[in-house]
Design an enzyme around this catalytic site. Structure first.
Site, PDB file in Angstrom:
ATOM      1  N   ARG A 113       0.870  -1.172   0.000  1.00 49.11           N
ATOM      2  CA  ARG A 113       0.000   0.000   0.000  1.00 49.11           C
ATOM      3  C   ARG A 113       0.910   1.225   0.000  1.00 49.11           C
ATOM      4  NH1 ARG A 113      -1.955  -3.522   4.062  1.00 49.11           N
ATOM      5  NH2 ARG A 113      -4.043  -4.353   3.648  1.00 49.11           N
TER       6      ARG A 113
ATOM      7  N   LYS B  44      -1.730  -2.658   8.051  1.00 52.36           N
ATOM      8  CA  LYS B  44      -2.860  -2.232   8.862  1.00 52.36           C
ATOM      9  C   LYS B  44      -2.889  -3.008  10.181  1.00 52.36           C
ATOM     10  CE  LYS B  44      -5.927  -0.806   5.086  1.00 52.36           C
ATOM     11  NZ  LYS B  44      -7.255  -1.029   4.435  1.00 52.36           N
TER      12      LYS B  44
ATOM     13  N   HIS C  85      -2.712   2.816  -5.871  1.00 51.47           N
ATOM     14  CA  HIS C  85      -3.271   1.608  -5.266  1.00 51.47           C
ATOM     15  C   HIS C  85      -3.593   0.553  -6.325  1.00 51.47           C
ATOM     16  CE1 HIS C  85      -4.692  -0.384  -1.686  1.00 51.47           C
ATOM     17  NE2 HIS C  85      -5.812  -0.730  -2.288  1.00 51.47           N
TER      18      HIS C  85
ATOM     19  N   ARG D  97      -0.949  -2.056  -6.701  1.00 47.22           N
ATOM     20  CA  ARG D  97      -1.036  -3.158  -5.729  1.00 47.22           C
ATOM     21  C   ARG D  97      -2.041  -4.202  -6.216  1.00 47.22           C
ATOM     22  NH1 ARG D  97      -1.127  -4.796  -0.126  1.00 47.22           N
ATOM     23  NH2 ARG D  97      -3.228  -5.187   0.643  1.00 47.22           N
TER      24      ARG D  97
ATOM     25  N   HIS E  22      -3.636  -9.209   4.103  1.00 41.49           N
ATOM     26  CA  HIS E  22      -5.067  -9.167   4.391  1.00 41.49           C
ATOM     27  C   HIS E  22      -5.366  -9.929   5.682  1.00 41.49           C
ATOM     28  CE1 HIS E  22      -6.280  -8.399  -0.078  1.00 41.49           C
ATOM     29  NE2 HIS E  22      -6.016  -7.292   0.572  1.00 41.49           N
TER      30      HIS E  22
ATOM     31  N   TYR F  74      -9.830 -10.934  -5.797  1.00 41.55           N
ATOM     32  CA  TYR F  74      -8.936 -10.996  -6.946  1.00 41.55           C
ATOM     33  C   TYR F  74      -9.268 -12.151  -7.890  1.00 41.55           C
ATOM     34  CZ  TYR F  74      -6.430  -7.333  -4.664  1.00 41.55           C
ATOM     35  OH  TYR F  74      -6.125  -6.138  -4.078  1.00 41.55           O
TER      36      TYR F  74
END
Length: 296
Positions: free
Chosen positions: A151, A174, A242, A245, A268, A277
């Site tokens: 990211r 994150k 983004h 990515r 994730h 995806y």
């Protein structure tokens, strides 16, 4: 509702909410249309008392009128959001806004950028940089997003402690989740070239990617450069930092990577986030089929 009230709301959006001129212009236009609609729909002058007594049916009728004019789901949802903000402003603190569920907006699938397009984008950004070293910086950053699936916030949070780049890189994503991602030689080489060209010292505790004056690089600077480059190259408006990515993930999936491995590489928290995806890749293959198959 008077024009003075609209002007007051515009000032509120500008000075208290810090909304952009574009957002303010769209919101004020929506308020003006709503005023004209209510004048006819309800009859008579529109004032604070009328606005306080609005029902979900009033908002629903307005949206139906706008939809009849050709407004799509996404735009309708934005107008409803603007009206809620306006009615809260008019009613003051504790104001009750008529509850109404907005139209369903189908979440658009991220469209992958081809390897050729990704490289062309990075090169164009570098070629049009004001200084040679900032061009090398942006090229290295974009290659890092595409080549390692970072990211933009993750890349900009890297420090000099990551140098020199080896075959892997430790990334904090994150919720402070740490993951290890592989680094391609081309990506490591681009970062090395930037570091050598950078006029400012990069210490272990300072940002790896620096701005023109030596401070931390702001993500808005990168996004603006990408916007200029994609227009010059004729790429989609969805070609953002983004999107690189997304392309990293899509191309790995198309190359045979399994979802669990991809989940780890992307950082994730759940497999459900990675499963999107599979749809991206299917959409990409369908595009190829439709453009290439003689009977499509």
């Amino acid at each position: 509702m008077s024009l003075d009230l609209i002007r007051d709301w515009d000032a509120h959006l500008a000075y208290e909410k810090r909304r952009s001129k574009h957002t303010r212009r769209a919101y004020i236009a929506t308020a003006g249309r709503f005023y004209a609609f209510l004048s006819e729909h309800r009859g008579g002058a529109v004032d604070g008392l009328m606005l306080a007594k609005l029902t979900p049916n009033d908002l629903r009728a307005y949206l139906a009128d706008r939809r009849a004019q050709g407004l799509g789901n996404v735009s309708a949802a934005r107008e409803l959001s603007a009206l809620r903000s306006f009615l809260r402003f008019v009613g003051g603190s504790g104001a009750s806004v008529p509850p109404l569920r907005g139209p369903r907006v189908k979440k658009g699938l991220p469209r992958p950028v081809s390897p050729t397009e990704a490289l062309a984008l990075a090169q164009d950004v570098e070629d049009n940089a004001r200084q040679g070293w900032t061009g090398a910086r942006d090229f290295a950053l974009l290659l890092l997003l595409y080549g390692a699936g970072l990211r933009i916030g993750e890349a900009l949070s890297l420090t000099g402690a990551a140098l020199p780049l080896g075959e892997t890189l430790r990334v904090t994503g994150k919720r402070n989740k740490v993951r290890i991602v592989p680094i391609l030689p081309a990506v490591a080489g681009a970062v090395t070239r930037y570091v050598e060209a950078c006029p400012y010292p990069i210490a272990k505790d300072t940002p790896l990617f620096l701005g023109a004056r030596g401070g931390p690089l702001a993500p808005g600077v990168v996004r603006a450069s990408v916007r200029t480059a994609r227009r010059a190259l004729g790429l989609s408006e969805r070609t953002t930092p983004h999107a690189l990515r997304h392309s990293f993930a899509t191309h790995l999936l198309a190359g045979g990577a399994d979802l669990r491995s991809l989940q780890e590489l992307l950082g994730h928290a759940s497999l459900a986030s990675t499963q999107v995806y599979t749809a991206v890749d299917a959409a990409h293959l369908l595009d190829i089929y439709r453009s290439a198959h003689p009977r499509a």
